[in-house]
Motif scaffolding. Structure first.
Motif, PDB file in Angstrom:
ATOM      1  N   ILE A  71       0.722  -1.092   0.119  1.00 28.58           N
ATOM      2  CA  ILE A  71       0.075   0.106   0.131  1.00 28.58           C
ATOM      3  C   ILE A  71       0.778   1.217   0.057  1.00 28.58           C
ATOM      4  O   ILE A  71       0.664   1.962  -0.831  1.00 28.58           O
ATOM      5  N   ASP A  72       1.794   1.304   0.881  1.00 28.31           N
ATOM      6  CA  ASP A  72       2.839   2.283   0.805  1.00 28.31           C
ATOM      7  C   ASP A  72       3.432   2.645  -0.718  1.00 28.31           C
ATOM      8  O   ASP A  72       3.578   3.834  -1.027  1.00 28.31           O
ATOM      9  N   LYS A  73       3.993   1.480  -1.219  1.00 26.70           N
ATOM     10  CA  LYS A  73       4.434   1.533  -2.497  1.00 26.70           C
ATOM     11  C   LYS A  73       3.558   2.196  -3.332  1.00 26.70           C
ATOM     12  O   LYS A  73       4.026   3.157  -4.235  1.00 26.70           O
ATOM     13  N   PHE A  74       2.375   1.767  -3.456  1.00 27.04           N
ATOM     14  CA  PHE A  74       1.204   2.112  -4.311  1.00 27.04           C
ATOM     15  C   PHE A  74       1.051   3.781  -4.127  1.00 27.04           C
ATOM     16  O   PHE A  74       0.930   4.616  -5.140  1.00 27.04           O
ATOM     17  N   LYS A  75       0.880   4.102  -2.901  1.00 28.88           N
ATOM     18  CA  LYS A  75       0.615   5.444  -2.413  1.00 28.88           C
ATOM     19  C   LYS A  75       1.873   6.486  -2.995  1.00 28.88           C
ATOM     20  O   LYS A  75       1.881   7.571  -3.508  1.00 28.88           O
ATOM     21  N   LYS A  76       3.126   5.999  -2.783  1.00 30.89           N
ATOM     22  CA  LYS A  76       4.070   6.734  -3.122  1.00 30.89           C
ATOM     23  C   LYS A  76       4.235   6.943  -4.580  1.00 30.89           C
ATOM     24  O   LYS A  76       4.624   7.974  -5.166  1.00 30.89           O
ATOM     25  N   ARG A  77       3.871   5.760  -5.212  1.00 29.45           N
ATOM     26  CA  ARG A  77       3.934   5.779  -6.897  1.00 29.45           C
ATOM     27  C   ARG A  77       3.105   6.852  -7.369  1.00 29.45           C
ATOM     28  O   ARG A  77       3.225   7.395  -8.352  1.00 29.45           O
ATOM     29  N   TYR A  78       1.636   6.770  -6.797  1.00 31.41           N
ATOM     30  CA  TYR A  78       0.881   7.541  -7.447  1.00 31.41           C
ATOM     31  C   TYR A  78       0.451   8.850  -6.736  1.00 31.41           C
ATOM     32  O   TYR A  78      -0.582   9.533  -6.917  1.00 31.41           O
ATOM     33  N   ALA A  79       1.239   9.449  -5.977  1.00 34.68           N
ATOM     34  CA  ALA A  79       0.854  10.493  -5.181  1.00 34.68           C
ATOM     35  C   ALA A  79       1.301  11.528  -5.960  1.00 34.68           C
ATOM     36  O   ALA A  79       1.984  11.627  -7.071  1.00 34.68           O
ATOM     37  N   GLN A  80       0.265  12.521  -5.872  1.00 34.98           N
ATOM     38  CA  GLN A  80       0.507  13.983  -6.630  1.00 34.98           C
ATOM     39  C   GLN A  80       1.625  14.616  -6.180  1.00 34.98           C
ATOM     40  O   GLN A  80       2.338  14.848  -5.277  1.00 34.98           O
ATOM     41  N   LYS A  81       2.276  14.963  -7.320  1.00 29.69           N
ATOM     42  CA  LYS A  81       3.676  15.807  -7.200  1.00 29.69           C
ATOM     43  C   LYS A  81       3.351  17.256  -6.957  1.00 29.69           C
ATOM     44  O   LYS A  81       2.438  17.931  -7.646  1.00 29.69           O
ATOM     45  N   LYS A  82       3.767  17.750  -5.922  1.00 29.81           N
ATOM     46  CA  LYS A  82       3.682  19.214  -5.739  1.00 29.81           C
ATOM     47  C   LYS A  82       4.820  20.097  -6.291  1.00 29.81           C
ATOM     48  O   LYS A  82       5.797  19.575  -6.400  1.00 29.81           O
TER      49      LYS A  82
END
Length: 82
Positions: A71-82
């Motif tokens: 789950i952490d890997k998924f969130k990191k991969r698809y997190a919105q870039k700021k």
């Protein structure tokens, strides 16, 4: 048995489980260019990814899946870039 419905090239082959190295002898029509020696006789070898000697259902060993890490890997991969 009906005649003419069974394959002609039905022979002994060795199936090898690649996850734990277990080998067993059975009959099959599967073709293979590789051979191995099993109990002093040379047979064609068919390599398997998993068999009854390594599958969790047959061994009774449960495989732990690291869901939190996934789950952490998924969130990191698809997190919105700021």
């Amino acid at each position: 048995m009906k005649k003419g419905i069974h394959p002609e090239k039905y022979r002994f082959v060795v199936f090898k489980d690649m996850s734990n190295g277990t080998e067993f002898l059975s009959r099959s029509t599967a073709s293979s260019s590789e051979t191995t020696t099993f109990e002093g006789v040379e047979y064609p070898v068919i390599k398997l990814e998993i068999s009854n000697t390594s599958h969790p259902f047959y061994t009774g060993k449960n495989v732990l899946v690291d869901t939190a890490g996934r789950i952490d890997k998924f969130k990191k991969r698809y997190a919105q870039k700021k």
